[in-house]
Enzyme design. Structure first.
Site, PDB file in Angstrom:
ATOM      1  N   CYS A 269       0.835  -1.194   0.000  1.00  0.00           N
ATOM      2  CA  CYS A 269       0.000   0.000   0.000  1.00  0.00           C
ATOM      3  C   CYS A 269       0.879   1.256   0.000  1.00  0.00           C
ATOM      4  O   CYS A 269       1.525   1.574  -0.999  1.00  0.00           O
ATOM      5  CB  CYS A 269      -0.975  -0.030   1.170  1.00  0.00           C
TER       6      CYS A 269
ATOM      7  N   HIS B  12      -3.615  -5.301   0.767  1.00  0.00           N
ATOM      8  CA  HIS B  12      -2.988  -5.715   2.022  1.00  0.00           C
ATOM      9  C   HIS B  12      -2.990  -7.243   2.162  1.00  0.00           C
ATOM     10  O   HIS B  12      -3.988  -7.836   2.576  1.00  0.00           O
ATOM     11  CB  HIS B  12      -3.728  -5.091   3.208  1.00  0.00           C
TER      12      HIS B  12
ATOM     13  N   GLU C 270      -1.515  -8.888   4.389  1.00  0.00           N
ATOM     14  CA  GLU C 270      -1.393  -9.274   5.803  1.00  0.00           C
ATOM     15  C   GLU C 270      -2.724  -9.529   6.486  1.00  0.00           C
ATOM     16  O   GLU C 270      -2.774 -10.191   7.530  1.00  0.00           O
ATOM     17  CB  GLU C 270      -0.596  -8.219   6.576  1.00  0.00           C
TER      18      GLU C 270
ATOM     19  N   SER D  71      -2.783 -11.214  36.687  1.00  0.00           N
ATOM     20  CA  SER D  71      -4.224 -10.981  36.610  1.00  0.00           C
ATOM     21  C   SER D  71      -5.012 -12.285  36.510  1.00  0.00           C
ATOM     22  O   SER D  71      -6.206 -12.304  36.768  1.00  0.00           O
ATOM     23  CB  SER D  71      -4.547 -10.112  35.393  1.00  0.00           C
ATOM     24  N   GLY D  72      -4.343 -13.358  36.105  1.00  0.00           N
ATOM     25  CA  GLY D  72      -5.041 -14.610  35.866  1.00  0.00           C
ATOM     26  C   GLY D  72      -5.382 -14.802  34.409  1.00  0.00           C
ATOM     27  O   GLY D  72      -5.795 -15.889  33.994  1.00  0.00           O
TER      28      GLY D  72
ATOM     29  N   VAL E 169      -4.476 -14.876  30.197  1.00  0.00           N
ATOM     30  CA  VAL E 169      -3.501 -15.653  29.447  1.00  0.00           C
ATOM     31  C   VAL E 169      -2.136 -14.964  29.434  1.00  0.00           C
ATOM     32  O   VAL E 169      -1.107 -15.595  29.688  1.00  0.00           O
ATOM     33  CB  VAL E 169      -3.991 -15.880  27.998  1.00  0.00           C
ATOM     34  N   ASP E 170      -2.124 -13.671  29.147  1.00  0.00           N
ATOM     35  CA  ASP E 170      -0.853 -12.976  28.946  1.00  0.00           C
ATOM     36  C   ASP E 170       0.001 -12.941  30.208  1.00  0.00           C
ATOM     37  O   ASP E 170       1.182 -13.302  30.187  1.00  0.00           O
ATOM     38  CB  ASP E 170      -1.107 -11.554  28.440  1.00  0.00           C
TER      39      ASP E 170
ATOM     40  N   SER F 111      -0.295 -14.806  32.806  1.00  0.00           N
ATOM     41  CA  SER F 111       0.007 -16.180  33.235  1.00  0.00           C
ATOM     42  C   SER F 111       1.206 -16.746  32.491  1.00  0.00           C
ATOM     43  O   SER F 111       2.095 -17.368  33.085  1.00  0.00           O
ATOM     44  CB  SER F 111      -1.221 -17.076  33.024  1.00  0.00           C
TER      45      SER F 111
END
Length: 530
Positions: free
Chosen positions: A84, A179, A181, A233-234, A236-237, A239
């Site tokens: 682009c 694009h 992507e 925080s519990g 995914v990230d 953890s």
């Protein structure tokens, strides 16, 4: 040392998706600002540079304040792909012409491949009766190349964009107006894989098991003998970040789990059980409900709420850090999409969508250095990393939960009563998603959705329960399907499932008498409501 692709960012909201696609091809890549120095490019070349990709942008290539592609990009002897804006900037650099398009293109388009180039060879979605190869792509541009530079030939076109792709195959320079992507370009992954694997000659040596060893070594080098505090925080990230850092430095990590009163149902018990009891991680449980609720009292603006929550998190960490000897690092589970939406990409050129509580730096009063081992990873990569680290599948593939918690799922003012009602409604929704199996895939609707949750709306509606009139609040259900969290479609949940969820919430959650379902895509909406 990995062979690498360098992605130069000119401010597109979807630049990071290029990196994601390149990594899906098994190739390591790095993303850097579009105005990198000659010295930096020489350093990249010495460290395995095999190709360069130029991103899109919200600017025009002919704007005075638009970043220009450094001439040295085209002097490294490696293939270059412009996307682009990247194609337009390439065209202007080599003497072509770019003008404002009379007919702008935003969304689906069908592109005719021309010239039999290496990039498109054997790649098509369908062919016309005349035998022309066609590609189904996603366009997003108001400008276009109107004159090819010397040495380039036409590679693709549409009726409204005669030069939708160009190539100089002698120097292996390519440009596409669409694009590749984004997932809406059907053969986009095939095109980018063709570029990085076949044209650039990269090998597929990027994978999560190997990344674990590299990340562990990098964390050990950064941290040394210092102590690390991580905000758990519990989700995914955080953890996965905790598991990775614990693997790297063991008891040098202390996790601080802050119960701000805006967690999901039974979240605190689950987090403490998983990490403290089963993984052997040091976890400090801090109940700061009163602090957070007090600071949020009467605040309705979503950006103000996010900033208050972020500031309070930092204050809690600072207080806990003072109790730990040799605490020098604050670790966070920041990932790429957080950085993008906060316009925190390295260029700072992207348009800000919303801020994230864990993006944007730390106050000078916090005497801790920042450790973000997941900052360059997408959600799917984080999950692969979690599995490679041995985390339970049910934890790794749990739906994302925002750092500010229910604070940004309660529209308007936040209070404990609203949070309690929303917690119950959300738990019912998730419970029914888990218990409803789709007969076509034999998977639960929880697994078929990427993120699902309830939102509390600060409006009341009239209802009837038994023989009496009610005047109570509304809950909206949100469920989306996405592969990258940058774009998302609303999930086509069965009507019977929605009916059961609605019935249960209205009957079981006092204070709610109406349930609605959100059918907005991202864009134009975001996944979260705030």
């Amino acid at each position: 040392m990995h062979e690498r692709i360098l992605i130069l960012d000119y401010g597109s909201q979807v630049t990071q998706l290029i990196a994601r696609r390149v990594r899906e091809a098994g190739v390591y890549c790095e993303l850097h600002p579009g105005d990198v120095s000659d010295a930096f490019l020489l350093e990249q070349k010495a460290n395995g540079l095999k190709g360069i990709i130029l991103s899109g942008s919200h600017l025009s290539a002919y704007d005075e304040d638009a970043l220009k592609v450094p001439p040295a990009v085209f002097e490294q002897g490696v293939p270059v792909l412009g996307i682009c804006y990247g194609m337009q900037a390439m065209a202007m650099h080599f003497g072509g012409e770019v003008t404002h398009a009379h007919h702008r293109e935003f969304g689906y388009a069908e592109v005719r491949a021309r010239g039999h180039t290496k990039l498109f060879d054997g790649i098509e979605d369908f062919s016309t009766p005349e035998g022309h190869g066609m590609l189904k792509v996603w366009m997003s541009h108001g400008d276009q190349v109107t004159r090819l530079p010397d040495g380039f030939k036409l590679m693709a076109s549409t009726p409204s964009c005669p030069i939708a792709g160009m190539a100089d195959e002698t120097r292996l320079f390519y440009g596409v107006q669409f694009h590749p992507e984004v997932t809406h370009t059907v053969q986009g992954q095939a095109m980018l894989t063709r570029f990085v694997r076949d044209i650039c000659g990269c090998h597929a040596d990027w994978n999560m098991p190997d990344y674990v060893d590299e990340a562990v070594a990098k964390i050990r080098e950064q941290v040394g003998s210092d102590h690390v505090i991580l905000g758990l925080s519990g989700g995914v990230d955080s953890s996965v970040a905790a598991a990775l850092i614990h693997k790297a430095v063991g008891d040098q990590l202390t996790c601080v789990f802050v119960d701000h009163g805006l967690l999901r149902l039974n979240e605190a018990d689950q987090v403490m059980s998983t990490f403290a009891e089963h993984m052997g991680v040091k976890v400090i449980h801090v109940d700061a409900t009163d602090d957070f609720m007090g600071k949020l009292d009467g605040v309705t603006d979503p950006e103000a709420k996010r900033k208050i929550i972020g500031k309070e998190f930092v204050e809690v960490f600072q207080r806990e850090a003072s109790k730990i000897d040799n605490a020098k690092w604050l670790a966070q589970g920041t990932i790429y999409p957080d950085v993008i939406e906060s316009a925190g990409a390295k260029t700072g050129k992207a348009v800000s969508i919303k801020s994230h509580h864990n993006v944007g730096g730390l106050p000078e009063t916090l005497n801790l250095k920042l450790l973000e081992p997941l900052r360059e990873l997408f959600k799917d990569e984080v999950r692969k990393l979690g599995i490679a680290l041995g985390l339970p599948t049910e934890m790794v593939y749990r739906h994302p939960f925002p750092g500010p918690g229910l604070g940004v799922r309660i529209l308007g003012a936040v209070n404990k009563q609203f949070a309690d009602w929303l917690r119950e409604a959300d738990a019912i929704f998730i419970d029914e998603l888990r218990n409803t199996i789709d007969p076509d895939t034999n998977q639960s609707w929880y697994d078929l959705t990427s993120q699902a949750f309830a939102v509390f709306l600060p409006v009341k509606s009239v209802g009837v329960m038994g023989d009496g009139r009610t005047y109570e609040y509304v809950v909206a259900l949100r469920a989306v399907q996405t592969s990258d969290f940058m774009t998302a479609d609303w999930a086509p949940l069965p009507h019977q499932l929605l009916s059961k969820v609605s019935s249960r919430i209205i009957n079981e959650v006092k204070g709610i008498n109406r349930v609605v379902y959100d059918v907005s895509t991202k864009p134009p909406a975001t996944i979260e409501w705030e």
